[in-house]
Write a protein that holds these residues in place. Structure first.
Motif, short mmCIF file in Angstrom:
data_model
loop_
_atom_site.label_atom_id
_atom_site.label_comp_id
_atom_site.label_asym_id
_atom_site.label_seq_id
_atom_site.Cartn_x
_atom_site.Cartn_y
_atom_site.Cartn_z
N LEU A 157 0.85 -1.19 0.00
CA LEU A 157 0.00 0.00 0.00
C LEU A 157 0.88 1.23 0.00
O LEU A 157 1.84 1.33 0.78
CB LEU A 157 -0.92 0.01 1.22
N VAL A 158 0.58 2.19 -0.87
CA VAL A 158 1.27 3.48 -0.92
C VAL A 158 0.25 4.55 -0.59
O VAL A 158 -0.76 4.68 -1.28
CB VAL A 158 1.90 3.73 -2.30
N ASP A 159 0.51 5.33 0.50
CA ASP A 159 -0.44 6.36 0.90
C ASP A 159 -0.16 7.66 0.17
O ASP A 159 0.75 7.77 -0.65
CB ASP A 159 -0.44 6.56 2.42
N GLU A 160 -0.95 8.70 0.50
CA GLU A 160 -0.83 9.96 -0.22
C GLU A 160 0.49 10.68 0.04
O GLU A 160 0.88 11.58 -0.70
CB GLU A 160 -1.99 10.89 0.16
N ASP A 161 1.23 10.30 1.11
CA ASP A 161 2.52 10.90 1.41
C ASP A 161 3.69 10.14 0.81
O ASP A 161 4.85 10.52 1.00
CB ASP A 161 2.72 11.00 2.93
N GLY A 162 3.42 9.04 0.12
CA GLY A 162 4.48 8.26 -0.47
C GLY A 162 5.04 7.18 0.44
O GLY A 162 5.97 6.47 0.04
N ASN A 163 4.50 7.01 1.66
CA ASN A 163 4.93 5.93 2.54
C ASN A 163 4.39 4.61 2.01
O ASN A 163 3.29 4.55 1.45
CB ASN A 163 4.44 6.17 3.96
N GLN A 164 5.13 3.53 2.23
CA GLN A 164 4.76 2.23 1.70
C GLN A 164 4.54 1.24 2.85
O GLN A 164 5.34 1.19 3.79
CB GLN A 164 5.84 1.68 0.77
N LEU A 165 3.51 0.45 2.73
CA LEU A 165 3.19 -0.58 3.71
C LEU A 165 3.24 -1.93 3.00
O LEU A 165 2.55 -2.15 2.00
CB LEU A 165 1.81 -0.34 4.32
N PHE A 166 4.07 -2.84 3.53
CA PHE A 166 4.19 -4.20 3.00
C PHE A 166 3.66 -5.17 4.05
O PHE A 166 4.04 -5.08 5.23
CB PHE A 166 5.64 -4.54 2.67
N THR A 167 2.81 -6.08 3.66
CA THR A 167 2.25 -7.03 4.62
C THR A 167 1.74 -8.26 3.88
O THR A 167 1.64 -8.28 2.65
CB THR A 167 1.11 -6.38 5.43
N ASP A 168 1.40 -9.31 4.69
CA ASP A 168 0.83 -10.53 4.11
C ASP A 168 -0.68 -10.41 3.94
O ASP A 168 -1.25 -10.92 2.98
CB ASP A 168 1.13 -11.73 5.00
N ARG A 169 -1.29 -9.72 4.89
CA ARG A 169 -2.76 -9.66 4.91
C ARG A 169 -3.19 -8.29 5.40
O ARG A 169 -2.71 -7.82 6.43
CB ARG A 169 -3.32 -10.75 5.82
N LEU A 170 -4.08 -7.63 4.66
CA LEU A 170 -4.47 -6.27 4.99
C LEU A 170 -5.96 -6.09 4.76
O LEU A 170 -6.47 -6.42 3.69
CB LEU A 170 -3.68 -5.27 4.13
N GLU A 171 -6.64 -5.58 5.81
CA GLU A 171 -8.05 -5.22 5.68
C GLU A 171 -8.14 -3.74 5.36
O GLU A 171 -7.46 -2.92 5.98
CB GLU A 171 -8.80 -5.54 6.97
N LEU A 172 -9.01 -3.39 4.39
CA LEU A 172 -9.16 -2.02 3.94
C LEU A 172 -10.62 -1.63 3.94
O LEU A 172 -11.52 -2.47 3.78
CB LEU A 172 -8.60 -1.84 2.52
N THR A 173 -10.86 -0.33 4.11
CA THR A 173 -12.19 0.20 3.91
C THR A 173 -12.37 0.47 2.42
O THR A 173 -11.42 0.37 1.62
CB THR A 173 -12.40 1.48 4.71
N ASP A 174 -13.60 0.84 2.04
CA ASP A 174 -13.85 1.05 0.62
C ASP A 174 -13.20 2.31 0.07
O ASP A 174 -13.27 2.58 -1.13
CB ASP A 174 -15.36 1.04 0.32
N ASP A 175 -12.59 3.14 0.95
CA ASP A 175 -11.81 4.27 0.45
C ASP A 175 -10.31 4.03 0.64
O ASP A 175 -9.52 4.97 0.71
CB ASP A 175 -12.23 5.57 1.13
N LEU A 176 -9.93 2.74 0.73
CA LEU A 176 -8.54 2.29 0.83
C LEU A 176 -7.86 2.73 2.11
O LEU A 176 -6.64 2.93 2.14
CB LEU A 176 -7.72 2.76 -0.39
N ARG A 177 -8.60 2.89 3.20
CA ARG A 177 -7.98 3.15 4.49
C ARG A 177 -7.63 1.82 5.14
O ARG A 177 -8.44 0.90 5.19
CB ARG A 177 -8.93 3.94 5.40
N ALA A 178 -6.36 1.73 5.66
CA ALA A 178 -5.89 0.47 6.21
C ALA A 178 -6.63 0.13 7.49
O ALA A 178 -6.89 1.00 8.33
CB ALA A 178 -4.39 0.53 6.47
N GLY A 179 -6.93 -1.17 7.68
CA GLY A 179 -7.53 -1.65 8.90
C GLY A 179 -6.57 -2.60 9.60
O GLY A 179 -5.43 -2.25 9.87
N ALA A 180 -7.01 -3.82 9.86
CA ALA A 180 -6.15 -4.80 10.51
C ALA A 180 -5.14 -5.35 9.52
O ALA A 180 -5.43 -5.49 8.32
CB ALA A 180 -7.00 -5.93 11.09
#
Length: 802
Positions: A157-180
């Motif tokens: 996942l790449v957010d609006e600030d350019g930070n990157q999130l790498f994971t095996d499993r990611l829950e997202l909302t329908d506007d691509l906000r990270a959850g668990a």
């Protein structure tokens, strides 16, 4: 061969890992633990946080996407067909709909829709985009009823600030906000990385991580293989605040080389790489003058464009000292103010070098800044003031023997230059009365360049004025106007011909000339005028040819300069004192430096330049001499090489081999005996990590001892560093005075007098540096005593942990 979809990023052996469950070993690390344990840190000052200190380097680059680090231990990230580093995300194709809700655009290899459960399943190179955010994964399930999106397999996942999130499993909302999320790695755009076993999004929007590890060090080596960072911070719980871009730790420990050495309660830092308020690592030192020294600093980030650092110093052999620094960046410029303050006894330097003990306030103030008002106008200012002559040397702040303060207003455009300035100098380690040092105010210089419409040359006009005022010495005011015409052509034979004409008029006023100790510099009291005219012809003839697989250029050069006699001795000499004939001024129109002395008469100068270029090699040399068409003694002092009709021989040679070898030799040979009057060698061999530098200077000019600025000297300088075991090195330097009584009767040494030596060792990698330095001073200067000094230094790069 590209890695298969199940190949883990464990190709080398090292990676950034979250802390394991269970008890952690606490093993002290020798030098680092001794320093860090001196203080508790509620916060850590980050990059750029320590004013006056070099900014911590960011190997990844603040404007580059950080390379994807290696997988996590136990169930790490799977490496599919994607590379280990990703380019910047494409602009978001998902945009806000007419009712204001964010839309998500996606692409994938396959798509399935379950109408019963109202779910969408996409697989294979899945990419989701919404505005400036994007998500890549192997598989994504979208429950349209609940709005939940579940991404699995190599999720990025790449957010609006350019930070990157790498994971095996990611829950997202329908506007691509990270959850668990589980087994995750968060790579900040500024270079830091957070690895954690699990994470979840709080109701406030913050991300809470459990059993996490943070490091701002690169986690890959030069070959792209994973590596363990030199330092990292581990914590049971970490909260990332996306709004403030801050990371808050609970139960944090600092680890060096995998060993816990220091707890960091209530630690917080900035994830965007900007500065953060907090304590800096203390410094430890020992000096002969002050005994054991311990200093600590607190950095205060006042605002985005302002900061301050407050420091305290404790000494076993002197009273405590405090210091502070304030820095500000404005729309039109920047400035800083630094001050030191203490109270104690001192041995000051008297006029004759006699020391007298005094007690009182001691300190130092340094302020400077620059302002750019528009593309042409700028203002530069610097103020440096010490309470006494030995304060900076005793407290090891500076080894300078003079402090200069200045202010200058400048206007620069394509064809003109204007400077209005003022200069003041404070003597420190110079045994001369301060009242004889001039205040230069104002110093005004204006220059304009014009095109010659008749002959195609260039006209340069200059106007200059200067006022020098002394409390206990000679005062001088000067003004002059000058015009110079230059005409340059290349002949049909390839010769470069330059013709110059110059005219100048001066007005001087001076008083109290008898207060100048050197009669040769005084001039006469009252008003004096002077006119000067000059004509010159300069001819160069470059000859090009092959040599030893490369090219060589041989350039003979001749110059003829003619000027009528000029009245010089009635004019005071303020800025043309320290003179020596050398290759850099052999062909100058006026060999005197400055404006107060003018070389007159007719002279012929000849010389030759030689240049050889081969692959990796560059060799250059020049030599020359001048001849005056007059038997009258010149105004130059005896021993400078220009007193008689024929000058001494001067030259320079330089040898370079790539960036590995550099040797420069400057010389002056007596015209009659060929004795060496100037012999200067500067040599450097090696790389940035391992090198040796040697410098040698001998001035053997036999100048009258009464000419204070031109005494003979002999000096040897050496410095070097030897790197070993990849990150370790030993280094040292020495300055030795080789002047004896034959060269200067005022010296009583045997001709070998060490002035200062230094030796130390250091460890330095991409994000950690520490070491120990020993220095010995061999000269007592009042209360700055000779003896041994030791200094321990420690720096966590990319964190501002000084």
């Amino acid at each position: 061969m590209r890695p298969g979809p199940q190949m883990r990023l464990q190709a080398c052996h090292a990676r950034l890992q979250p802390p394991r469950a269970g008890p952690a070993a606490v093993v002290p690390t020798v030098a680092a633990a001794a320093m860090l344990a001196l203080m508790t840190f509620p916060a850590i000052a980050q990059d750029g946080a320590a004013p006056g200190m070099p900014d911590a380097s960011d190997p990844q680059g603040a404007l580059e996407q950080p390379a994807m680090p290696a997988g996590l231990e136990q169930g790490g990230l799977e490496q599919g067909d994607r590379p280990a580093a990703f380019p910047d995300p494409l602009p978001g194709t998902g945009a806000a709909s007419e009712d204001g809700e964010r839309e998500v655009a996606f692409e994938a290899d396959t798509i399935e829709y379950d109408s019963t459960g109202d779910t969408i399943l996409v697989e294979g190179n899945v990419v989701l985009r919404s505005e400036d955010q994007s998500v890549r994964a192997d598989r994504v399930t979208w429950d349209r009823a609940s709005g939940q999106i579940l991404a699995t397999g190599n999720v990025r996942l790449v957010d609006e600030d350019g930070n990157q999130l790498f994971t095996d499993r990611l829950e997202l909302t329908d506007d691509l906000r990270a959850g668990a999320m589980q087994n995750l790695l968060l790579a900040f755009r500024a270079g830091g990385r957070l690895a954690a076993v699990e994470g979840r999004r709080l109701e406030s929007g913050d991300i809470a991580l459990s059993r996490a590890a943070y490091s701002a060090c690169p986690v890959t080596d030069e070959e792209g293989c994973p590596r363990d960072p030199s330092w990292r911070i581990t914590a049971e719980r970490v909260v990332y605040d996306a709004d403030t871009r801050s990371v808050r730790f609970r139960g944090a420990w600092l680890e060096l080389f995998g060993r816990r050495i220091l707890p960091l309660p209530r630690l917080s830092l900035r994830a965007d790489g900007t500065a953060n308020s907090g304590f800096l690592v203390p410094n430890l030192a020992f000096t002969e003058s002050n005994g054991l020294e311990m200093s600590g600093s607190y950095y205060w980030r006042i605002a985005e464009n302002r900061d301050a650092t407050l420091s305290a110093y404790l000494f076993s052999g002197a009273a405590p000292m405090v210091s502070g620094q304030y820095r500000a960046l404005k729309d039109r410029g920047a400035y800083q103010v630094t001050g030191y303050l203490t109270h104690g006894k001192r041995l000051d330097l008297g006029p004759l070098g006699l020391a007298e003990e005094q007690a009182g306030i001691r300190g130092y103030l340094f302020a400077n800044g620059r302002w750019q008002f528009d593309p042409n106008w700028s203002l530069t200012a610097s103020a440096r003031i010490a309470s006494d002559r030995t304060f900076l040397r005793r407290y090891d702040i500076s080894q300078e023997d003079r402090l200069r303060s200045m202010v200058e207003l400048e206007r620069i455009d394509e064809d003109s230059y204007l400077s209005i300035a003022g200069w003041a100098t404070q003597l420190l380690l110079v045994q001369r009365p301060q009242g004889q040092v001039p205040l230069a105010l104002p110093v005004i210089d204006y220059r304009r360049r014009l095109a010659d419409p008749l002959l195609g040359g260039t006209v340069e006009l200059q106007a200059n004025t200067l006022a020098l005022t002394r409390r206990e010495g000679q005062n001088t005011q000067r003004a002059f106007a000058k015009g110079k015409w230059n005409w340059r052509r290349i002949t049909t034979l390839g010769q470069e011909l330059t013709v110059t004409a110059l005219a100048r008029g001066d007005v001087y006023h001076t008083d109290n000339v008898l207060r100048t100790p050197t009669a040769f510099y005084r001039g006469e009291d009252g008003w004096h005028t002077r006119a000067h005219a000059l004509g010159a012809v300069d001819l160069k003839w470059p000859l090009l040819g092959p040599l030893l697989g490369g090219t060589q250029v041989l350039t003979p050069r001749v110059q003829l300069v003619a000027s009528p006699p000029v009245e010089n001795l009635a004019i005071p000499n303020e800025d043309a004192r320290a003179f020596d004939l050398e290759d850099s001024n052999l062909f100058s129109l006026n060999r005197f430096p400055g404006y107060d002395r003018i070389e007159d008469g007719v002279r012929f100068t000849y010389g030759v330049d030689w240049l050889v270029n081969r692959p990796g090699w560059r060799i250059s040399a020049n030599v020359g001499q001048s001849y005056r068409l007059s038997e009258e003694p010149a105004l130059f002092p005896d021993g400078t090489g220009l007193t008689e009709e024929w000058s001494d021989f001067v030259g320079r040679s330089e040898v370079r081999f790539r960036d590995f070898v550099r040797v420069t030799h400057r010389f002056r040979l007596d015209k009659d005996s060929l004795d060496v009057r100037r012999n200067e060698i500067d040599a450097a061999i090696g790389t940035d990590r391992t090198y040796l530098e040697v410098g040698y200077l001998r001035l053997n000019r036999n100048i009258d001892i009464g000419i204070e600025d031109l005494q003979d000297r002999e000096e040897l300088r050496a410095a070097g560093r030897l790197a070993f075991a990849r990150y370790w090195s030993v280094f040292g330097s020495a300055v030795v005075n080789l002047t004896d009584e034959d060269e200067d009767p005022r010296f009583t040494s045997s001709g070998f007098e060490p002035l200062r030596t230094r030796l130390g060792f250091a460890y330095s990698d991409d994000c950690l540096e520490f070491g120990l330095t020993w220095r010995r001073d061999y000269v007592d200067i009042a209360d700055a005593q000779r003896g041994n000094s030791f200094r321990l230094f420690f720096s966590l790069r990319n964190l501002g942990f000084r």
